[in-house]
Write an enzyme that holds these catalytic residues in place. Structure first.
Site, mmCIF file in Angstrom:
data_model
loop_
_atom_site.group_PDB
_atom_site.id
_atom_site.type_symbol
_atom_site.label_atom_id
_atom_site.label_comp_id
_atom_site.label_asym_id
_atom_site.label_seq_id
_atom_site.Cartn_x
_atom_site.Cartn_y
_atom_site.Cartn_z
ATOM 1 N N ASP A 173 -40.145 -16.617 8.166
ATOM 2 C CA ASP A 173 -38.976 -16.024 8.837
ATOM 3 C C ASP A 173 -38.224 -15.101 7.886
ATOM 4 O O ASP A 173 -37.831 -13.994 8.251
ATOM 5 C CB ASP A 173 -38.027 -17.125 9.340
ATOM 6 N N ASP B 70 -37.771 -24.925 14.087
ATOM 7 C CA ASP B 70 -38.213 -23.568 14.396
ATOM 8 C C ASP B 70 -38.659 -23.529 15.861
ATOM 9 O O ASP B 70 -39.595 -24.225 16.249
ATOM 10 C CB ASP B 70 -39.385 -23.194 13.465
ATOM 11 N N THR C 94 -36.364 -16.912 17.575
ATOM 12 C CA THR C 94 -37.199 -17.543 18.611
ATOM 13 C C THR C 94 -36.395 -18.551 19.426
ATOM 14 O O THR C 94 -36.608 -18.686 20.628
ATOM 15 C CB THR C 94 -38.418 -18.251 17.982
ATOM 16 N N THR C 95 -35.475 -19.262 18.775
ATOM 17 C CA THR C 95 -34.649 -20.242 19.503
ATOM 18 C C THR C 95 -33.654 -19.511 20.399
ATOM 19 O O THR C 95 -33.489 -19.845 21.569
ATOM 20 C CB THR C 95 -33.912 -21.163 18.510
#
Length: 549
Positions: free
Chosen positions: A396, A64, A97-98
């Site tokens: 998520d 994550d 987020t990545t």
């Protein structure tokens, strides 16, 4: 030679200043690229995990993006702002987020050649802003499709494509069910406005032991608490619940209080006053005939005695957030003073109140609620690390489900939407006049980093795959992307990989705005530099004094 007592003047040449600005911009870009490289391998279903060790010796294993960057310690200010965008993305939409870090790093890397060629950062920024506006309109008008919120299979399919890249991918069906059930439980509709507050009303309880398949959504609340007195009832059907925000203890005087005792009966009278006070507050509670009392403060031994005699179970020192959830789940009202208790404040929406022992701990269940607007997700797993990673994945999934229900619009996943937007931006760039079309084209090239990274992470031939994908999009195949498992090209419409448009919009906005922000910086002034300059001034002052003498 200068006049005694004169202050020396430092003259900076124009070249020196420009060099320092260029150098800082280069360093900022380098910092952004480094952060992006750290978590580039965490994108897609074949993502690698990172093992992070904190100073206390604790270990975190995750892919994550936000969790990784939260654990990293950085000195460079530009790197810190990159970490901040992952946090922003996580708080706003809970996913991507990545992607946002990888994309922001690529946007910065693509701006570097223009700065080296002497193009002013303002020109690059102007082109980036124009590209962002076009991207938003392309996503909303050309590429997104409407989603029917009542189609549970389609909703589950979208949540599954989000979970597929995570550790919980093996149990994606279960995770989807849990996320959708939890979000649909807490939806509140008032005056045409829909409120979905995951942070406040969905609690994840992690219990080590059993298998992940045993995880479930409890239509109610679960607390790590036991009743205050061992003889109180531990199982009640259809309980009447009272929630308090006040102590069931005698209110002691402040530190200035003085009590003068003249006769030996006076001390007995003081104790009697305490007893009468506790008796009174317990009497106020007993009047509304509750079965269970929850309070955020303490309960004295005497109060426990009176409540036990009345057949009431009591639980003390409940967190405020838990008390709020209980209030929503069983339709009760939290009361601040026992004198104000009324029949309408009593919660009757719960089906069962039960104390269970799991492992060494006692847990209080308020379950089978009639219309709960709060719920608890019970996660089971073999170890703490597995439970922590499962919780991150479930969070998520909850955010994706919330995004879908609040704005039901989808775009194809697997890098398809990035390639489609990139293709349209390249076509638009040809119509732009002047030097701005080159940074504008650079944004289109930067978008290709997402499908390229997906292909790299599953070991495919990147050049061949990207060339084939560009050819597909040139011939109108806007839903074609990369299968993150195999690296082959697939039609995302048939493959069933979709993403909420809210996540994509937020990713693009955050990535480009951060790139713009970092390109605007032309100097970094730190406290240590300031101190150094003060020391220099002091030494100059000393030398002036000596010249005077």
């Amino acid at each position: 030679m200068f006049r005694p007592g004169a202050t020396p003047i430092v003259v900076l040449s124009q070249n020196t200043k420009r060099d320092s600005g260029r150098k800082v911009q280069k360093e900022n870009i380098q910092a952004g690229k480094t952060i992006a490289d750290v978590i580039r391998t965490c994108l897609g279903p074949q993502a690698m995990l990172k093992m992070l060790m904190d100073p206390m010796g604790g270990i975190v294993m995750t892919n994550d993006g936000n969790a990784i960057l939260r654990e990293i310690t950085l000195q460079h200010p530009a790197g810190k702002s990159m970490i901040e965008i992952a946090r922003t993305q996580d708080e706003e939409v809970g996913d991507g987020t990545t992607s946002v870090i990888v994309l922001a790093g690529e946007m910065l890397a693509n701006a570097e050649p223009f700065l080296e060629q002497g193009l002013h950062p303002t020109t690059v920024i102007k082109a980036y802003k124009q590209a962002l506006e076009d991207m938003i309109s392309i996503l909303n008008e050309n590429l997104s499709i409407e989603l029917d919120c009542n189609d549970k299979n389609k909703l589950a399919e979208v949540v599954q494509s989000c979970i597929g890249t995570k550790f919980l991918g093996r149990w994606s069906y279960l995770a989807c069910e849990i996320a959708l059930e939890a979000v649909q439980t807490i939806i509140m509709k008032q005056n045409g406005y829909q409120e979905i507050d995951i942070k406040r009303y969905v609690k994840v309880e992690k219990l080590p032991g059993a298998a992940i398949e045993d995880s479930c959504v409890l239509k109610g609340i679960m607390l790590n608490k036991d009743v205050t007195h061992p003889k109180m009832r531990r199982f009640i059907k259809n309980p009447r619940i009272v929630l308090l925000d006040c102590p069931l203890e005698y209110k002691k005087g402040e530190s200035q209080t003085n009590i003068e005792i003249l006769k030996e009966t006076d001390f007995t009278r003081i104790l009697e006053i305490e007893e009468e006070y506790i008796k009174k507050i317990c009497y106020n509670i007993i009047l509304v005939k509750p079965d269970v009392v929850f309070t955020e403060k303490g309960i004295s031994d005497l109060a426990q005695h009176y409540l036990l005699k009345a057949g009431i179970s009591a639980i003390r020192r409940v967190r405020k957030s838990d008390n709020n959830r209980i209030a929503r789940a069983c339709n009760a009202t939290i009361v601040n003073r026992t004198e104000e208790l009324q029949e309408s404040h009593v919660g009757t929406g719960a089906g069962v109140f039960e104390i269970k022992k799991i492992g060494d701990d006692y847990f209080c269940y308020i379950a089978e609620c009639i219309n709960p607007k709060a719920c608890t997700i019970i996660l089971r797993g073999a170890s703490k690390d597995i439970l922590n990673e499962s919780e991150r994945n479930i969070q998520d999934a909850l955010h994706v489900a919330k995004n879908l229900l609040s704005e039901p619009k989808l775009v194809p996943g697997g890098g398809a939407v990035e390639m489609a937007v990139s293709h349209i931006l390249n076509e638009k760039a040809a119509g732009l006049a002047g030097v701005e079309q080159w940074p504008y084209k650079a944004v289109a090239q930067a978008l290709e980093v997402i499908p390229r990274t997906l292909a790299q992470n599953c070991g495919a031939n990147t050049v061949r795959t990207m060339t084939a994908l560009r050819a597909k999009h040139a011939t109108g195949g806007v839903t074609w992307g990369i299968n993150g498992q195999t690296g082959h090209l697939v039609d995302m419409k048939q493959h069933g990989i979709w993403e909420p448009v809210v996540v994509k919009l937020q990713t693009y906005k955050t990535a480009i705005e951060t790139a713009i922000l970092l390109l605007r910086i032309d100097d970094i002034v730190s406290g240590s530099k300031k101190k150094q300059s003060e020391d220099n001034l002091q030494s100059t002052h000393v030398s002036n004094e000596s010249i005077k003498e």
